[in-house]
Design a protein around this motif. Structure first.
Motif, PDB file in Angstrom:
ATOM      1  N   VAL A 263      24.956  38.701  37.503  1.00 40.74           N
ATOM      2  CA  VAL A 263      25.589  39.885  36.923  1.00 40.74           C
ATOM      3  C   VAL A 263      24.517  40.847  36.416  1.00 40.74           C
ATOM      4  O   VAL A 263      23.574  40.428  35.732  1.00 40.74           O
ATOM      5  N   VAL A 264      24.692  42.127  36.743  1.00 39.55           N
ATOM      6  CA  VAL A 264      23.803  43.182  36.246  1.00 39.55           C
ATOM      7  C   VAL A 264      24.657  44.246  35.562  1.00 39.55           C
ATOM      8  O   VAL A 264      25.737  44.603  36.052  1.00 39.55           O
ATOM      9  N   GLY A 265      24.183  44.761  34.438  1.00 42.38           N
ATOM     10  CA  GLY A 265      24.854  45.847  33.736  1.00 42.38           C
ATOM     11  C   GLY A 265      24.077  47.149  33.844  1.00 42.38           C
ATOM     12  O   GLY A 265      23.189  47.309  34.687  1.00 42.38           O
ATOM     13  N   PHE A 266      24.402  48.094  32.962  1.00 38.91           N
ATOM     14  CA  PHE A 266      23.746  49.409  32.952  1.00 38.91           C
ATOM     15  C   PHE A 266      23.786  49.940  31.527  1.00 38.91           C
ATOM     16  O   PHE A 266      24.838  49.956  30.912  1.00 38.91           O
ATOM     17  N   ASP A 267      22.679  50.361  31.002  1.00 39.34           N
ATOM     18  CA  ASP A 267      22.479  50.998  29.686  1.00 39.34           C
ATOM     19  C   ASP A 267      21.348  50.331  28.919  1.00 39.34           C
ATOM     20  O   ASP A 267      20.587  50.990  28.243  1.00 39.34           O
ATOM     21  N   ASP A 268      21.300  48.995  28.954  1.00 37.64           N
ATOM     22  CA  ASP A 268      20.408  48.207  28.099  1.00 37.64           C
ATOM     23  C   ASP A 268      20.677  48.490  26.628  1.00 37.64           C
ATOM     24  O   ASP A 268      19.778  48.817  25.857  1.00 37.64           O
ATOM     25  N   MET A 269      21.944  48.354  26.232  1.00 38.74           N
ATOM     26  CA  MET A 269      22.281  48.437  24.819  1.00 38.74           C
ATOM     27  C   MET A 269      21.583  47.287  24.078  1.00 38.74           C
ATOM     28  O   MET A 269      21.243  46.264  24.679  1.00 38.74           O
ATOM     29  N   GLU A 270      21.351  47.481  22.792  1.00 37.63           N
ATOM     30  CA  GLU A 270      20.548  46.535  22.029  1.00 37.63           C
ATOM     31  C   GLU A 270      21.075  45.106  22.100  1.00 37.63           C
ATOM     32  O   GLU A 270      20.311  44.147  22.112  1.00 37.63           O
ATOM     33  N   GLU A 271      22.395  44.959  22.164  1.00 42.50           N
ATOM     34  CA  GLU A 271      22.995  43.624  22.170  1.00 42.50           C
ATOM     35  C   GLU A 271      22.834  42.897  23.503  1.00 42.50           C
ATOM     36  O   GLU A 271      23.038  41.678  23.576  1.00 42.50           O
ATOM     37  N   SER A 272      22.461  43.609  24.564  1.00 38.79           N
ATOM     38  CA  SER A 272      22.428  43.006  25.899  1.00 38.79           C
ATOM     39  C   SER A 272      21.462  41.831  25.995  1.00 38.79           C
ATOM     40  O   SER A 272      21.712  40.867  26.721  1.00 38.79           O
ATOM     41  N   ALA A 273      20.372  41.909  25.266  1.00 36.65           N
ATOM     42  CA  ALA A 273      19.397  40.814  25.278  1.00 36.65           C
ATOM     43  C   ALA A 273      19.940  39.573  24.578  1.00 36.65           C
ATOM     44  O   ALA A 273      19.364  38.486  24.707  1.00 36.65           O
ATOM     45  N   HIS A 274      21.070  39.705  23.863  1.00 37.20           N
ATOM     46  CA  HIS A 274      21.639  38.586  23.104  1.00 37.20           C
ATOM     47  C   HIS A 274      22.964  38.103  23.677  1.00 37.20           C
ATOM     48  O   HIS A 274      23.620  37.252  23.080  1.00 37.20           O
ATOM     49  N   PHE A 275      23.388  38.685  24.832  1.00 44.47           N
ATOM     50  CA  PHE A 275      24.521  38.095  25.539  1.00 44.47           C
ATOM     51  C   PHE A 275      24.128  36.689  25.983  1.00 44.47           C
ATOM     52  O   PHE A 275      22.948  36.324  25.972  1.00 44.47           O
ATOM     53  N   TRP A 276      25.127  35.909  26.390  1.00 43.63           N
ATOM     54  CA  TRP A 276      24.776  34.613  26.966  1.00 43.63           C
ATOM     55  C   TRP A 276      25.386  34.488  28.358  1.00 43.63           C
ATOM     56  O   TRP A 276      26.602  34.480  28.485  1.00 43.63           O
ATOM     57  N   PRO A 277      24.532  34.405  29.378  1.00 42.79           N
ATOM     58  CA  PRO A 277      23.079  34.518  29.295  1.00 42.79           C
ATOM     59  C   PRO A 277      22.641  35.963  29.013  1.00 42.79           C
ATOM     60  O   PRO A 277      23.421  36.892  29.255  1.00 42.79           O
TER      61      PRO A 277
END
Length: 328
Positions: A263-277
């Motif tokens: 899965v790939v998203g778009f924006d790189d919001m601050e919380e994205s690094a803390h999603f799991w995975p």
């Protein structure tokens, strides 16, 4: 000013020099004048200064959909860039995108003394309403189409979608499914086109788009449908919030990320690094977007009119643990 001059025992011209931070006043006199200003509660009249100089040092921002992540981050970036350049920001939300609403916003901003206007409205809403932007103020349009004789500043949405899709294809996935943003959205449309063009360029099947509304719940609903299809091994969501919903749907369906589905998203919001995975995503530089928007507007103000020079801010692929090589 006359009262300050009388209390400090100086001329009105000296008070004016101190109020305008001129250097041709000695330190002792300056201190006496400032003390008189404090005692009398004197403050320089910004409106009077503006009338003399012809510059208000104010920027108006007309905006729709204040609640979206991209809009709030762009507004923050514009406000920061404007403040660094000594400009105040006057925010003017519009509740309905039509000629009357946008014209009324312009008129209200003109009455509140701004030097120029930044419009932050998704393009198709603006275009479909048949809005003709009023004349009389320099304008910069953000995240919109190039159908106006004004500078247009935008993230390179097409490039970012291509980076996301190409990354998944490079990992060995046969094709990439897409959870798109609203059909009325200019950024969503360009992300969709970037995804589609990348698949065409690689001669891959282009699956049907599942449309969301930028929210995690809409991503979750799309993710449930995709999770039920065993052929789905790679998903590009048009923003991180919808990607979060997709991740939840895949988890509930027992499909491992990235073991079975990347899965790939778009924006790189601050919380994205803390999603799991942690989410692989496309980073847009909102600070650069804000800086270019303000700089373009100030250039237009200085030139006395619009300078139609579109600016495209590049994106960056941020690889995290939500993507991996296709198994089998």
């Amino acid at each position: 000013m006359a009262d300050v001059a009388a209390l400090a025992g100086v001329s009105g011209q000296t008070v004016s020099r101190v109020a305008n931070n001129r250097t041709n006043v000695d330190a002792t006199t300056r201190a006496r004048v400032r003390a008189a200003m404090r005692e009398l509660g004197y403050r320089p009249n910004g409106a009077a200064r503006a009338l003399r100089s012809g510059a208000f040092h104010g920027i108006g921002v007309i905006v729709f959909e204040l609640s979206t992540f991209g809009t709030t981050r762009t507004l923050d970036a514009i406000a920061t860039a404007a403040t660094e350049r000594g400009y105040a920001v006057n925010l003017m939300p519009v509740l309905d995108i039509n000629q009357r609403a946008v014209t009324a916003a312009f008129n209200r901003l003109s009455a509140q003394a701004v030097d120029g206007v930044i419009i932050l409205i998704e393009a198709y809403l603006l275009d479909e309403a048949g809005v003709q932007l009023p004349h009389g103020l320099p304008v910069v349009v953000v995240d919109s189409s190039a159908h106006y004789d004004y500078p247009v500043v935008d993230t390179d949405q097409f490039q970012g979608a291509g980076q996301a899709t190409g990354h998944l294809l490079d990992l060995g996935h046969r094709t990439v499914w897409h959870v798109g943003g609203p059909v009325t959205s200019y950024p969503a449309a360009h992300r969709r086109r970037g995804w589609e063009q990348t698949l065409f360029d690689h001669r891959r099947e282009v699956p049907p788009v599942l449309f969301g509304d930028w929210t995690a719940p809409s991503g979750y609903e799309a993710g449930r449908r995709l999770a039920a299809d065993p052929a789905v091994t790679a998903i590009f969501a048009a923003n991180d919030q919808m990607a979060l919903g997709v991740l939840r749907a895949l988890h509930e369906a027992g499909r491992a990320v990235p073991g079975e589905v990347s899965v790939v998203g778009f924006d790189d919001m601050e919380e994205s690094a803390h999603f799991w995975p942690p989410l692989t995503t496309i980073r847009q530089s909102f600070s650069a977007l804000g800086q270019h928007s303000v700089e373009s507007l100030l250039e237009a103000i200085a030139a006395g009119g619009p300078q139609p020079a579109p600016i495209s801010v590049p994106t960056q692929l941020i690889v995290r643990a939500s993507t991996g090589h296709k198994n089998g």
